[in-house]
Design a protein around this motif. Structure first.
Motif, mmCIF file in Angstrom:
data_model
loop_
_atom_site.group_PDB
_atom_site.id
_atom_site.type_symbol
_atom_site.label_atom_id
_atom_site.label_comp_id
_atom_site.label_asym_id
_atom_site.label_seq_id
_atom_site.Cartn_x
_atom_site.Cartn_y
_atom_site.Cartn_z
ATOM 1 N N MET A 87 0.844 -1.187 0.000
ATOM 2 C CA MET A 87 0.000 0.000 0.000
ATOM 3 C C MET A 87 0.885 1.243 0.000
ATOM 4 O O MET A 87 1.982 1.244 0.563
ATOM 5 N N GLY A 88 0.402 2.319 -0.642
ATOM 6 C CA GLY A 88 1.160 3.555 -0.639
ATOM 7 C C GLY A 88 0.541 4.605 -1.529
ATOM 8 O O GLY A 88 -0.523 4.406 -2.110
ATOM 9 N N VAL A 89 1.244 5.732 -1.628
ATOM 10 C CA VAL A 89 0.822 6.856 -2.462
ATOM 11 C C VAL A 89 1.710 6.890 -3.698
ATOM 12 O O VAL A 89 2.940 6.799 -3.599
ATOM 13 N N ILE A 90 1.073 7.023 -4.870
ATOM 14 C CA ILE A 90 1.830 7.018 -6.119
ATOM 15 C C ILE A 90 2.652 8.301 -6.223
ATOM 16 O O ILE A 90 2.111 9.412 -6.242
ATOM 17 N N LYS A 91 3.966 8.137 -6.295
ATOM 18 C CA LYS A 91 4.888 9.267 -6.409
ATOM 19 C C LYS A 91 5.257 9.539 -7.862
ATOM 20 O O LYS A 91 5.323 10.703 -8.287
ATOM 21 N N GLU A 92 5.515 8.489 -8.619
ATOM 22 C CA GLU A 92 5.889 8.636 -10.029
ATOM 23 C C GLU A 92 5.045 7.689 -10.874
ATOM 24 O O GLU A 92 4.865 6.523 -10.517
ATOM 25 N N LEU A 93 4.564 8.230 -11.999
ATOM 26 C CA LEU A 93 3.800 7.436 -12.968
ATOM 27 C C LEU A 93 4.198 7.934 -14.366
ATOM 28 O O LEU A 93 3.473 8.694 -15.006
ATOM 29 N N PRO A 94 5.375 7.532 -14.834
ATOM 30 C CA PRO A 94 5.925 8.105 -16.069
ATOM 31 C C PRO A 94 5.300 7.579 -17.355
ATOM 32 O O PRO A 94 5.739 7.977 -18.440
#
Length: 378
Positions: A87-94
């Motif tokens: 689980m987490g927060v999306i930091k990068e989505l290139p």
């Protein structure tokens, strides 16, 4: 009174005479005796009907490959659903839908500052334990420290390295990389959103080669060979070529058909997956003749075949194998090389009839071919 007696006497005389005649038995010849002496008319022998004329041809044999046509659809060579494991927060989505990626390219990274810090701490600890182990080794060699202390330093270094690997593995769970070259087909998440473990991040497909997938019947299976060429006609009218790369050896229990895959070169990725396609597979070339559709007839037993004339000008039936149906006519197998095939009048004769065969001219054959092509067969 005498008159009455005379009448009775006359009647008795007639009755007695009739009884005597009946007793002789000669009454049976009345009306028939006259015919016994009449000569019976002699039977006149009817002339035999002339042999029926039929048109025949010696068709040249050619090498023809059987065409097996099936319906199917295009599909990706590889397809992967990329999901996150933590689980987490999306930091990068290139990446975005439609992007081309190579194996190893970053697809998504979660915000993991705490895990990055843990990796940095583990690296520093490894450096420290490495220095302590090196110092212990030098002291051991000079004889200024016991071996037990050196062993303890090596154990501490091994533990620090294991801790670094664990921290690195935890950090890697926050990142997703492309497992193969392909196209990003779907990206159902957005940068900055919080996602749970197991959430799908992207769908990756490989369209080179593109596959044309279909199913063949168990009757056509023996004619197929891996590596043979195939023609694929797409729903938009485009025609491409491919290579048969896979034939299933396990039939579908519902349809008794076998799955096949044809690989189509698609370097530019212009051909999409999921399109309706007509797949034409080609068998090994076999000996056959091309004849009009009208020559095909049925035997008395209901078998499909042709009629031909033997050396004694008698009609015989030959079962056939329909190899292909082309605009030029039917491609038939199983016909003897020297057979004089009846192409005109075959429905008017039966097996064993003696006929008067006449070689059909080119114009007659052309007309029959044109008529057969317009009719078609199923």
């Amino acid at each position: 009174m005498p008159k009455v007696r005379y009448t009775k006497l006359a009647a008795l005389c007639v009755l007695a005479g009739f009884a005597a005649w009946m007793g002789t038995g000669k009454f049976s010849s009345v009306g028939s005796a006259a015919t016994e002496n009449v000569e019976k008319p002699t039977e006149v022998e009817q002339p035999k009907a002339p042999a029926r004329a039929v048109g025949v041809v010696k068709a040249p044999h050619v090498q023809h490959a059987r065409a097996i046509r099936i319906s199917g659809q295009t599909d990706a060579d590889k397809r992967a659903t990329l999901a996150i494991r933590v689980m987490g927060v999306i930091k990068e989505l290139p990446v975005k839908q439609g992007d081309h990626v190579n194996k190893g390219d970053l697809v998504m990274r979660l915000d993991a500052e705490d895990k990055e810090a843990a990796v940095d701490m583990a690296k520093a600890l490894v450096d420290q334990r490495q220095a302590e182990a090196d110092a212990a080794e030098r002291l051991l060699k000079s004889g200024n420290t016991p071996k037990l202390q050196f062993d303890q330093a090596r154990s501490a270094l091994a533990a620090a390295k294991a801790q670094l690997e664990t921290a690195g593995a935890e950090l890697a769970r926050n990142e997703i990389y492309a497992p193969f070259n392909g196209v990003i087909d779907r990206v159902p998440v957005e940068r900055g959103s919080t996602i749970m473990a197991g959430t799908t991040v992207a769908t990756l497909i490989n369209l080179d080669p593109l596959l044309a997938v279909g199913e063949v019947s168990e009757r056509d299976l023996p004619y197929l060979k891996l590596g043979s060429e195939a023609d694929i006609r797409l729903i938009n009218g485009q025609t491409v070529k491919g290579t048969l790369r896979y034939i299933s050896r396990d039939a579908s229990t519902a349809t008794r058909t076998f799955r096949i895959e044809v690989a189509i070169p698609n370097e530019e990725k212009n051909l999409p997956a999921g399109m309706t396609a007509e797949i034409t597979l080609w068998s090994e070339p076999t000996n056959a003749v091309v004849l009009p559709r009208s020559v095909v007839t049925l035997s008395n037993a209901g078998d499909l075949g042709i009629r031909y004339v033997d050396k004694d000008n008698k009609v015989a039936f030959q079962p056939i194998d329909i190899i292909d149906d082309t605009p030029d006519g039917l491609v038939l197998g199983g016909i003897p090389d020297d057979a004089r095939i009846i192409i005109a009048g075959q429905e008017l004769v039966t097996d064993g009839d003696t006929v008067n065969p006449a070689e059909a001219d080119a114009e007659t054959i052309k007309k029959l071919m044109a008529g057969g092509a317009s009719g078609g067969t199923q």
